[in-house]
Design an enzyme around this catalytic site. Structure first.
Site, PDB file in Angstrom:
ATOM      1  CB  SER A   1       5.530  -2.044  11.823  1.00  0.00           C
ATOM      2  OG  SER A   1       5.231  -0.604  12.008  1.00  0.00           O
TER       3      SER A   1
ATOM      4  CG  HIS B   1      -5.653   1.829   5.216  1.00  0.00           C
ATOM      5  ND1 HIS B   1      -5.306   2.524   6.147  1.00  0.00           N
ATOM      6  CD2 HIS B   1      -4.550   0.833   5.179  1.00  0.00           C
ATOM      7  CE1 HIS B   1      -3.941   2.179   6.542  1.00  0.00           C
ATOM      8  NE2 HIS B   1      -3.587   1.301   5.776  1.00  0.00           N
TER       9      HIS B   1
ATOM     10  N   GLY C   1       2.568   2.212  10.676  1.00  0.00           N
ATOM     11  CA  GLY C   1       3.507   3.089  10.122  1.00  0.00           C
ATOM     12  C   GLY C   1       4.353   3.840  11.705  1.00  0.00           C
TER      13      GLY C   1
ATOM     14  CG  ASN D   1      -1.894   1.417   1.513  1.00  0.00           C
ATOM     15  OD1 ASN D   1      -1.900   2.155   0.453  1.00  0.00           O
ATOM     16  ND2 ASN D   1      -2.305   1.395   2.481  1.00  0.00           N
TER      17      ASN D   1
ATOM     18  CE  LYS E   1      -0.043   3.524   4.665  1.00  0.00           C
ATOM     19  NZ  LYS E   1       0.219   3.612   5.997  1.00  0.00           N
TER      20      LYS E   1
ATOM     21  CD  GLU F   1      -2.591   5.350   6.805  1.00  0.00           C
ATOM     22  OE1 GLU F   1      -2.737   5.446   5.719  1.00  0.00           O
ATOM     23  OE2 GLU F   1      -1.836   4.868   7.619  1.00  0.00           O
TER      24      GLU F   1
ATOM     25  CD  GLU G   1      -3.301  -2.790   7.413  1.00  0.00           C
ATOM     26  OE1 GLU G   1      -2.318  -3.003   7.039  1.00  0.00           O
ATOM     27  OE2 GLU G   1      -3.884  -1.684   7.418  1.00  0.00           O
TER      28      GLU G   1
HETATM   29  C1  PEP Z   1      -0.606  -0.209   5.973  1.00  0.00           C
HETATM   30  O1  PEP Z   1      -0.554   0.991   5.308  1.00  0.00           O
HETATM   31  O2  PEP Z   1      -1.630  -0.829   5.701  1.00  0.00           O
HETATM   32  C2  PEP Z   1       0.613  -0.640   6.733  1.00  0.00           C
HETATM   33  C3  PEP Z   1       0.438  -1.592   7.426  1.00  0.00           C
HETATM   34  O3  PEP Z   1       1.434   0.315   6.872  1.00  0.00           O
HETATM   35  P1  PEP Z   1       2.900   0.003   7.473  1.00  0.00           P
HETATM   36  O4  PEP Z   1       3.551  -1.226   7.020  1.00  0.00           O
HETATM   37  O5  PEP Z   1       3.915   1.224   6.973  1.00  0.00           O
HETATM   38  O6  PEP Z   1       2.913  -0.017   8.974  1.00  0.00           O
END
Ligand code: PEP
Length: 257
Positions: free
Chosen positions: A219, A92, A183, A9, A11, A94, A177
């Site tokens: 992460s 998601h 992040g 992803n 973003k 976010e 998640e």
């Molecule tokens: C995500 O954006 O779904 C995500 C898991 O980001 P990151 O791997 O940077 O934590």
């Protein structure tokens, strides 16, 4: 046997030439392994060009649920399918306004108002148009600390799947998640991530429990991916930061083999 699936992803990152270069490098490094399905979800602007590369699977980071009409700024599942897009991320954290690391003024959170109901509408629309939906669920740190992880996620799953038959759901992918892990560099312990993925599996219709793929996201990086992806109920990953550099993401994808 579930085929592992690893999706990047991106973003709101990358300029056009970097996006094309990254996909070329990623495909050169990973190719077409039979053991794992993989792809990236770039910003909408680059979907068309990256689909034309005809290499790695390409997905959208969001989708609307209507086919067409007076919906300024939205993109329909019919349009994505027509373009050759394969996946769509739905719900998601976010987009639900639930951030692991708050980077916007708190007063603007209302601009990120995805709900279980909109996730459900988007899921139905994706399935109707043959897009592979990746539905994201996960708890915030406050919810985890209050012992509400399983009930929050159970509610997100039942809201997302409401009104859908087992037959309609067969291509569904779920991404667990934890919001606090996105992040932040704080990865969820592999055994705990596996426990939550197994709990999610138990919320699914019995006929689909063995076949629906459940990813872990939060992460994931080249150093921790193999341990996470080797857990019995984790079928790959949804990867943010570590998907931006082709060599890192290639390692993460290969960790699923
Ligand atoms: C995500 O954006 O779904 C995500 C898991 O980001 P990151 O791997 O940077 O934590």
């Amino acid at each position: 046997m579930r085929k592992k699936i690893v999706i990047g992803n991106w973003k709101m990152n990358k300029m056009r030439s970097d996006a094309i270069e990254t996909v070329k490098e990623l495909y050169a490094a990973v190719g077409d392994p039979s053991e794992v399905e993989y792809g990236v979800c770039p910003p909408f602007l680059y979907l068309s060009e990256l689909v034309r590369e005809n290499t790695v699977g390409i997905g959208a980071q969001d989708v609307f649920w209507k086919d067409s009409g007076a919906f300024t700024g939205f993109t329909s599942p019919a349009m994505l399918k027509d373009l050759g897009v394969k996946y769509a991320i739905i719900g998601h954290s976010e987009r639900r306004g639930r951030f692991g690391k708050l980077e916007v003024p708190e007063s603007t959170i209302g601009s990120f108002a995805e709900t279980d109901e909109t996730v459900n509408l988007k899921l139905k629309a994706c399935l109707a148009h043959g897009l592979i939906p990746i539905v994201c669920v996960g708890e915030t740190l406050a919810e985890r600390e209050a012992g509400k992880t399983d009930s929050v996620i159970g509610g997100q799953i039942s809201g997302a799947l409401a009104g859908l038959s087992d037959a309609e759901l067969d291509t569904l992918v779920i991404a667990y998640e934890p919001v606090w892990a996105i992040g932040t560099g704080k990865v969820c312990d592999a055994a705990e991530a596996n426990r939550v993925c197994a709990m999610i599996r138990s919320c699914l219709p019995a006929s689909l429990r063995g076949s629906i793929r459940i990813q872990y996201g939060g992460s994931v990086n080249p150093a921790n991916a193999r341990e996470l992806f080797s857990q019995s109920d984790i079928d790959g990953g949804l990867v943010g930061g570590a998907s931006l550099k082709a060599s890192d993401f290639a390692e993460v994808v290969r960790a699923a083999i």
